[in-house]
Design a protein around this motif. Structure first.
Motif, PDB file in Angstrom:
ATOM      1  N   LEU A 168       0.830  -1.213   0.000  1.00 18.28           N
ATOM      2  CA  LEU A 168       0.000   0.000   0.000  1.00 18.28           C
ATOM      3  C   LEU A 168       0.860   1.258   0.000  1.00 18.28           C
ATOM      4  N   ALA A 169       1.900   1.256   0.806  1.00 13.67           N
ATOM      5  CA  ALA A 169       2.793   2.413   0.860  1.00 13.67           C
ATOM      6  C   ALA A 169       3.494   2.620  -0.476  1.00 13.67           C
ATOM      7  N   ALA A 170       3.818   1.534  -1.164  1.00 17.52           N
ATOM      8  CA  ALA A 170       4.549   1.626  -2.429  1.00 17.52           C
ATOM      9  C   ALA A 170       3.674   2.079  -3.593  1.00 17.52           C
ATOM     10  N   LEU A 171       2.365   1.978  -3.456  1.00 15.56           N
ATOM     11  CA  LEU A 171       1.472   2.369  -4.545  1.00 15.56           C
ATOM     12  C   LEU A 171       1.662   3.820  -4.964  1.00 15.56           C
ATOM     13  N   HIS A 172       2.082   4.651  -4.055  1.00 15.42           N
ATOM     14  CA  HIS A 172       2.190   6.083  -4.327  1.00 15.42           C
ATOM     15  C   HIS A 172       3.546   6.501  -4.891  1.00 15.42           C
ATOM     16  N   ILE A 173       4.477   5.583  -4.971  1.00 12.51           N
ATOM     17  CA  ILE A 173       5.830   5.943  -5.423  1.00 12.51           C
ATOM     18  C   ILE A 173       5.828   6.651  -6.781  1.00 12.51           C
ATOM     19  N   PRO A 174       5.193   6.101  -7.822  1.00 14.85           N
ATOM     20  CA  PRO A 174       5.284   6.754  -9.141  1.00 14.85           C
ATOM     21  C   PRO A 174       4.645   8.146  -9.185  1.00 14.85           C
ATOM     22  N   SER A 175       3.710   8.410  -8.292  1.00 13.90           N
ATOM     23  CA  SER A 175       3.033   9.704  -8.324  1.00 13.90           C
ATOM     24  C   SER A 175       3.770  10.794  -7.537  1.00 13.90           C
ATOM     25  N   LEU A 176       4.817  10.434  -6.830  1.00 13.57           N
ATOM     26  CA  LEU A 176       5.587  11.431  -6.081  1.00 13.57           C
ATOM     27  C   LEU A 176       6.441  12.246  -7.044  1.00 13.57           C
ATOM     28  N   SER A 177       6.471  13.548  -6.841  1.00 15.36           N
ATOM     29  CA  SER A 177       7.225  14.413  -7.754  1.00 15.36           C
ATOM     30  C   SER A 177       8.719  14.095  -7.742  1.00 15.36           C
ATOM     31  N   CYS A 178       9.254  13.678  -6.601  1.00 20.54           N
ATOM     32  CA  CYS A 178      10.692  13.380  -6.524  1.00 20.54           C
ATOM     33  C   CYS A 178      11.057  12.100  -7.277  1.00 20.54           C
ATOM     34  N   PHE A 179      10.069  11.255  -7.591  1.00 18.61           N
ATOM     35  CA  PHE A 179      10.363  10.033  -8.344  1.00 18.61           C
ATOM     36  C   PHE A 179      10.840  10.366  -9.756  1.00 18.61           C
ATOM     37  N   ALA A 180      10.330  11.449 -10.309  1.00 14.61           N
ATOM     38  CA  ALA A 180      10.728  11.854 -11.657  1.00 14.61           C
ATOM     39  C   ALA A 180      12.167  12.373 -11.695  1.00 14.61           C
ATOM     40  N   GLY A 181      12.742  12.656 -10.543  1.00 14.38           N
ATOM     41  CA  GLY A 181      14.093  13.194 -10.475  1.00 14.38           C
ATOM     42  C   GLY A 181      15.185  12.160 -10.669  1.00 14.38           C
ATOM     43  N   GLY A 182      14.828  10.904 -10.754  1.00 14.20           N
ATOM     44  CA  GLY A 182      15.825   9.854 -10.949  1.00 14.20           C
ATOM     45  C   GLY A 182      15.639   8.728  -9.954  1.00 14.20           C
ATOM     46  N   PRO A 183      16.347   7.636 -10.169  1.00 14.78           N
ATOM     47  CA  PRO A 183      16.213   6.482  -9.278  1.00 14.78           C
ATOM     48  C   PRO A 183      16.663   6.824  -7.856  1.00 14.78           C
ATOM     49  N   TRP A 184      16.020   6.214  -6.902  1.00 10.58           N
ATOM     50  CA  TRP A 184      16.293   6.478  -5.486  1.00 10.58           C
ATOM     51  C   TRP A 184      17.350   5.510  -4.966  1.00 10.58           C
ATOM     52  N   HIS A 185      18.575   5.706  -5.395  1.00 11.70           N
ATOM     53  CA  HIS A 185      19.661   4.813  -4.986  1.00 11.70           C
ATOM     54  C   HIS A 185      19.870   4.829  -3.466  1.00 11.70           C
ATOM     55  N   LYS A 186      19.762   6.004  -2.864  1.00  5.20           N
ATOM     56  CA  LYS A 186      19.978   6.103  -1.411  1.00  5.20           C
ATOM     57  C   LYS A 186      18.857   5.399  -0.646  1.00  5.20           C
ATOM     58  N   VAL A 187      17.643   5.490  -1.155  1.00  2.77           N
ATOM     59  CA  VAL A 187      16.511   4.814  -0.507  1.00  2.77           C
ATOM     60  C   VAL A 187      16.697   3.302  -0.589  1.00  2.77           C
ATOM     61  N   LEU A 188      17.105   2.808  -1.758  1.00  2.31           N
ATOM     62  CA  LEU A 188      17.337   1.368  -1.902  1.00  2.31           C
ATOM     63  C   LEU A 188      18.441   0.911  -0.959  1.00  2.31           C
ATOM     64  N   THR A 189      19.511   1.669  -0.884  1.00  2.78           N
ATOM     65  CA  THR A 189      20.623   1.311   0.003  1.00  2.78           C
ATOM     66  C   THR A 189      20.185   1.311   1.461  1.00  2.78           C
ATOM     67  N   THR A 190      19.490   2.355   1.871  1.00  2.74           N
ATOM     68  CA  THR A 190      19.018   2.455   3.260  1.00  2.74           C
ATOM     69  C   THR A 190      18.062   1.318   3.599  1.00  2.74           C
ATOM     70  N   ASN A 191      17.106   1.069   2.711  1.00  2.00           N
ATOM     71  CA  ASN A 191      16.149  -0.018   2.952  1.00  2.00           C
ATOM     72  C   ASN A 191      16.855  -1.369   3.029  1.00  2.00           C
ATOM     73  N   SER A 192      17.790  -1.610   2.127  1.00  2.44           N
ATOM     74  CA  SER A 192      18.496  -2.896   2.102  1.00  2.44           C
ATOM     75  C   SER A 192      19.321  -3.103   3.365  1.00  2.44           C
ATOM     76  N   LEU A 193      19.988  -2.061   3.813  1.00  8.44           N
ATOM     77  CA  LEU A 193      20.779  -2.171   5.051  1.00  8.44           C
ATOM     78  C   LEU A 193      19.882  -2.366   6.270  1.00  8.44           C
ATOM     79  N   THR A 194      18.738  -1.698   6.270  1.00  9.63           N
ATOM     80  CA  THR A 194      17.788  -1.871   7.377  1.00  9.63           C
ATOM     81  C   THR A 194      17.241  -3.295   7.394  1.00  9.63           C
ATOM     82  N   ILE A 195      16.895  -3.812   6.224  1.00  4.13           N
ATOM     83  CA  ILE A 195      16.417  -5.194   6.123  1.00  4.13           C
ATOM     84  C   ILE A 195      17.496  -6.158   6.606  1.00  4.13           C
ATOM     85  N   ALA A 196      18.747  -5.898   6.234  1.00  2.00           N
ATOM     86  CA  ALA A 196      19.854  -6.751   6.685  1.00  2.00           C
ATOM     87  C   ALA A 196      19.982  -6.727   8.202  1.00  2.00           C
TER      88      ALA A 196
END
Length: 161
Positions: free
Chosen positions: A54-82
């Motif tokens: 549900l939280a991810a459904l809104h990702i494409p509609s966020l204005s910052c998504f058009a600014g490029g891939p969220w490499h820092k978000v992926l890194t942060t999420n992956s480290l948190t999951i680890a």
């Protein structure tokens, strides 16, 4: 620009790593405690994954998504999951973890996992040419499935040892 950007394949590899860790963890659910805890963990998993999606459904509609891939978000999420996975694996190996902390980490792990996999799928398809999307989607799915199976095998090996 021709071809698939190299970072896309790194993101697809993260799909595999995350799927492997998740399937290993899920395959060991019965070893965290009694049957009641196993049932609680599975129900928590389903609910948490739903909220992550549900939280991810809104990702494409966020204005910052058009600014490029969220490499820092992926890194942060992956480290948190680890980190959350490390806490859960430590419980399997005899560490004392309070039930409330364990359940909270389990829920956070599953919610963040489903959110992150949705983020990866949306991002890799949004930032490749239309002609390359089929190839990227298929490889991402293959990596997710293959590494998920490796995670199950790892869980099996852990369970019998």
């Amino acid at each position: 620009k021709d071809g698939v950007p190299p970072w896309v394949w790194i993101w697809c590899a993260m799909t595999g790593i995350l799927a492997g860790v998740k399937m290993c963890m899920i395959s060991l659910t019965a070893f965290f405690g009694d049957a009641t805890l196993a049932q609680t963990l599975i129900l928590t998993q389903f609910a948490a994954e739903f909220f992550g999606i549900l939280a991810a459904l809104h990702i494409p509609s966020l204005s910052c998504f058009a600014g490029g891939p969220w490499h820092k978000v992926l890194t942060t999420n992956s480290l948190t999951i680890a980190g959350l996975a490390a806490l859960q694996f430590s419980k399997l190996h005899g560490a004392t973890v309070a039930r409330s902390v364990f359940l909270l980490s389990w829920g956070a792990f599953n919610a963040l996992w489903s959110f992150t996999l949705c983020l990866i799928e949306v991002t890799v398809n949004a930032y490749v040419r239309v002609v390359d999307r089929k190839c990227v989607t298929r490889r991402n799915f293959f990596v997710k499935s293959a590494c998920g199976m490796l995670g199950l095998v790892a869980g099996l090996l852990m369970a019998i040892s």
